[in-house]
Motif scaffolding. Structure first.
Motif, PDB file in Angstrom:
ATOM      1  N   ARG A 140       5.464  11.542 -45.381  1.00  0.00           N
ATOM      2  CA  ARG A 140       4.222  10.701 -45.261  1.00  0.00           C
ATOM      3  C   ARG A 140       4.505   9.839 -43.745  1.00  0.00           C
ATOM      4  O   ARG A 140       3.349   9.621 -43.199  1.00  0.00           O
ATOM      5  CB  ARG A 140       4.007   9.716 -46.332  1.00  0.00           C
ATOM      6  CG  ARG A 140       3.484  10.255 -47.637  1.00  0.00           C
ATOM      7  CD  ARG A 140       2.696   9.325 -48.446  1.00  0.00           C
ATOM      8  NE  ARG A 140       3.850   8.423 -48.807  1.00  0.00           N
ATOM      9  CZ  ARG A 140       4.759   8.413 -49.989  1.00  0.00           C
ATOM     10  NH1 ARG A 140       4.481   9.334 -50.949  1.00  0.00           N
ATOM     11  NH2 ARG A 140       5.419   7.281 -50.220  1.00  0.00           N
ATOM     12  N   MET A 141       5.551   9.401 -43.316  1.00  0.00           N
ATOM     13  CA  MET A 141       5.500   8.426 -42.180  1.00  0.00           C
ATOM     14  C   MET A 141       6.086   9.235 -40.906  1.00  0.00           C
ATOM     15  O   MET A 141       5.809   8.532 -39.869  1.00  0.00           O
ATOM     16  CB  MET A 141       6.963   7.606 -42.536  1.00  0.00           C
ATOM     17  CG  MET A 141       6.638   6.597 -43.546  1.00  0.00           C
ATOM     18  SD  MET A 141       5.491   5.501 -43.307  1.00  0.00           S
ATOM     19  CE  MET A 141       5.747   4.469 -41.693  1.00  0.00           C
ATOM     20  N   GLN A 142       6.060  10.592 -41.116  1.00  0.00           N
ATOM     21  CA  GLN A 142       6.176  11.266 -39.734  1.00  0.00           C
ATOM     22  C   GLN A 142       5.076  11.189 -38.567  1.00  0.00           C
ATOM     23  O   GLN A 142       5.172  10.900 -37.598  1.00  0.00           O
ATOM     24  CB  GLN A 142       6.551  12.951 -40.037  1.00  0.00           C
ATOM     25  CG  GLN A 142       7.827  13.041 -40.603  1.00  0.00           C
ATOM     26  CD  GLN A 142       8.041  14.787 -40.919  1.00  0.00           C
ATOM     27  OE1 GLN A 142       7.251  15.259 -40.599  1.00  0.00           O
ATOM     28  NE2 GLN A 142       9.336  15.071 -41.110  1.00  0.00           N
ATOM     29  N   SER A 143       3.997  11.344 -39.277  1.00  0.00           N
ATOM     30  CA  SER A 143       3.000  11.374 -38.226  1.00  0.00           C
ATOM     31  C   SER A 143       2.369  10.065 -37.870  1.00  0.00           C
ATOM     32  O   SER A 143       2.279   9.471 -36.651  1.00  0.00           O
ATOM     33  CB  SER A 143       1.540  11.816 -38.877  1.00  0.00           C
ATOM     34  OG  SER A 143       1.620  13.264 -39.137  1.00  0.00           O
ATOM     35  N   PRO A 144       2.387   8.838 -38.797  1.00  0.00           N
ATOM     36  CA  PRO A 144       2.312   7.382 -38.300  1.00  0.00           C
ATOM     37  C   PRO A 144       3.529   6.990 -37.233  1.00  0.00           C
ATOM     38  O   PRO A 144       3.096   6.369 -36.136  1.00  0.00           O
ATOM     39  CB  PRO A 144       2.368   6.522 -39.604  1.00  0.00           C
ATOM     40  CG  PRO A 144       2.018   7.509 -40.712  1.00  0.00           C
ATOM     41  CD  PRO A 144       2.291   8.822 -40.166  1.00  0.00           C
ATOM     42  N   LEU A 145       4.734   7.494 -37.735  1.00  0.00           N
ATOM     43  CA  LEU A 145       5.736   7.060 -36.556  1.00  0.00           C
ATOM     44  C   LEU A 145       5.518   7.825 -35.280  1.00  0.00           C
ATOM     45  O   LEU A 145       6.009   7.230 -34.207  1.00  0.00           O
ATOM     46  CB  LEU A 145       6.980   7.361 -37.297  1.00  0.00           C
ATOM     47  CG  LEU A 145       7.377   6.265 -38.359  1.00  0.00           C
ATOM     48  CD1 LEU A 145       8.692   6.849 -38.937  1.00  0.00           C
ATOM     49  CD2 LEU A 145       7.309   4.886 -37.741  1.00  0.00           C
ATOM     50  N   ALA A 179       2.735   8.685 -33.714  1.00  0.00           N
ATOM     51  CA  ALA A 179       1.723   7.756 -33.119  1.00  0.00           C
ATOM     52  C   ALA A 179       2.273   6.711 -32.543  1.00  0.00           C
ATOM     53  O   ALA A 179       2.124   6.049 -31.343  1.00  0.00           O
ATOM     54  CB  ALA A 179       0.566   7.586 -34.011  1.00  0.00           C
ATOM     55  N   LEU A 180       3.089   5.936 -33.214  1.00  0.00           N
ATOM     56  CA  LEU A 180       3.601   4.719 -32.800  1.00  0.00           C
ATOM     57  C   LEU A 180       4.746   4.615 -31.592  1.00  0.00           C
ATOM     58  O   LEU A 180       4.806   4.121 -30.963  1.00  0.00           O
ATOM     59  CB  LEU A 180       4.340   3.871 -34.026  1.00  0.00           C
ATOM     60  CG  LEU A 180       3.563   3.335 -35.054  1.00  0.00           C
ATOM     61  CD1 LEU A 180       4.437   2.658 -36.312  1.00  0.00           C
ATOM     62  CD2 LEU A 180       2.700   1.998 -34.187  1.00  0.00           C
ATOM     63  N   VAL A 239       5.887  -2.204 -32.890  1.00  0.00           N
ATOM     64  CA  VAL A 239       6.638  -0.849 -33.112  1.00  0.00           C
ATOM     65  C   VAL A 239       7.837  -1.207 -33.619  1.00  0.00           C
ATOM     66  O   VAL A 239       8.301  -0.354 -34.680  1.00  0.00           O
ATOM     67  CB  VAL A 239       6.632  -0.042 -31.869  1.00  0.00           C
ATOM     68  CG1 VAL A 239       7.498   1.221 -31.982  1.00  0.00           C
ATOM     69  CG2 VAL A 239       4.939   0.247 -31.533  1.00  0.00           C
ATOM     70  N   THR A 281       7.816  -2.186 -37.334  1.00  0.00           N
ATOM     71  CA  THR A 281       7.424  -0.859 -38.496  1.00  0.00           C
ATOM     72  C   THR A 281       8.719  -0.111 -38.347  1.00  0.00           C
ATOM     73  O   THR A 281       8.885   0.532 -39.507  1.00  0.00           O
ATOM     74  CB  THR A 281       6.220   0.018 -37.591  1.00  0.00           C
ATOM     75  OG1 THR A 281       5.268  -0.892 -37.321  1.00  0.00           O
ATOM     76  CG2 THR A 281       5.775   1.038 -38.629  1.00  0.00           C
ATOM     77  N   ASP A 341      10.507   0.829 -41.903  1.00  0.00           N
ATOM     78  CA  ASP A 341      10.724   1.871 -42.466  1.00  0.00           C
ATOM     79  C   ASP A 341      12.221   2.392 -42.576  1.00  0.00           C
ATOM     80  O   ASP A 341      12.664   3.106 -43.738  1.00  0.00           O
ATOM     81  CB  ASP A 341      10.365   3.070 -41.250  1.00  0.00           C
ATOM     82  CG  ASP A 341      10.745   4.508 -41.521  1.00  0.00           C
ATOM     83  OD1 ASP A 341       9.927   5.048 -42.503  1.00  0.00           O
ATOM     84  OD2 ASP A 341      11.601   5.166 -41.031  1.00  0.00           O
ATOM     85  N   THR A 380      12.697   7.194 -32.981  1.00  0.00           N
ATOM     86  CA  THR A 380      11.535   7.827 -33.522  1.00  0.00           C
ATOM     87  C   THR A 380      11.614   9.422 -33.529  1.00  0.00           C
ATOM     88  O   THR A 380      11.010   9.964 -34.341  1.00  0.00           O
ATOM     89  CB  THR A 380      10.299   7.181 -33.024  1.00  0.00           C
ATOM     90  OG1 THR A 380      10.569   5.553 -32.988  1.00  0.00           O
ATOM     91  CG2 THR A 380       9.096   7.559 -33.451  1.00  0.00           C
TER      92      THR A 380
END
Length: 260
Positions: free
Chosen positions: A13-18, A20-21, A53, A56, A60, A101
């Motif tokens: 789930r966190m792959q795409s948000p991270l 983007a960050l 960033v 976050t 994570d 990241t």
């Protein structure tokens, strides 16, 4: 097993948000270096974005640590992530947050096909080169004896350093710049070696698949040959025991020949 499944779901789930960050961090890191004369508000906003960033990434890491079935094993197997969380204030090591990241986004790349992995590693090479350029420019631009004064000089230096060509027309003069040069040399050799190895592995796997297909077809032909021999032997046995012989086919008459 439940904790491991929860950890995998969280990472997915966190792959795409991270990712983007990571792009946000890239911009926030590059703007103050490329445009040092920008208004103070821009520098403040970029610094705030970097801290967001980093926060976050730290959150994570803590969540993944809490979900990991073996805490100490997780810490030992993710040393770069831990460094990225513990060393946010050391200027050159801020790049570790970006590298961390990239590693997190491509965490499952080792299980991907060779072409996917090669693309990922190639992107890492480009990322390291660009951010190595920004880091060395930030360090060397104000050095008294420095000869890396522009972004073009920094990119050229990073490219020749990562490929271990080293023309010598541009070189860092500070201790921090030379430390960055060592990191780029090692990273360039390692990443380019991975690209070469995976391209070779792709060709080898392709040849192995072709060879396996050829062996399968050969086995089928051999099985058909054995079956034909068996059928011939059965026909010969039946013919020898008085079984009616097969009726031969009557050849077709020529169109111009008279009928009997």
């Amino acid at each position: 097993m439940k904790q491991q499944t929860a950890q995998v779901r969280w990472e997915q789930r966190m792959q795409s948000p991270l990712l983007a960050l990571a792009l946000v961090f890239a911009v926030a890191y590059a703007v103050p270096i490329v445009a040092p004369g920008a208004p103070g508000a821009v520098h403040t906003a970029c610094q705030g974005a970097e801290w967001v960033v980093w926060g976050t990434f730290a959150a994570d890491y803590l969540v993944r640590l809490a979900l990991a079935p073996g805490k100490w094993l997780f810490v030992r197997s993710h040393p770069l992530d831990l460094l990225a969380v513990l060393l946010p204030l050391v200027q050159p090591l801020r790049l570790l947050r970006l590298v961390s990241t990239l590693m997190l986004v491509g965490r499952r790349a080792r299980m991907a096909p060779q072409i996917t992995l090669t693309t990922y590693v190639g992107g890492s090479v480009v990322g390291l080169m660009m951010f190595g350029s920004l880091a060395v420019l930030h360090v060397e631009r104000d050095a008294p004896d420095g000869n890396i004064k522009t972004l073009g000089d920094a990119v050229w230096w990073s490219f020749t350093t990562m490929t271990t060509v080293g023309y010598g027309d541009h070189a860092p003069t500070t201790g921090l710049g030379r430390l960055l040069a060592v990191g780029l040399m090692i990273s360039g050799i390692a990443l380019l070696g991975v690209v070469t190895a995976n391209i070779a592995a792709w060709f080898i796997s392709r040849f192995e698949r072709d060879d396996a297909e050829e062996r399968r077809q050969t086995a089928l032909l051999e099985a058909l040959t054995v079956e034909v021999r068996t059928l011939r032997a059965e026909v010969a046995r039946l013919s020898g025991t008085g079984a009616p012989a097969p009726v031969p086919e009557v050849p077709a008459q020529d169109a111009g020949s008279p009928s009997p």
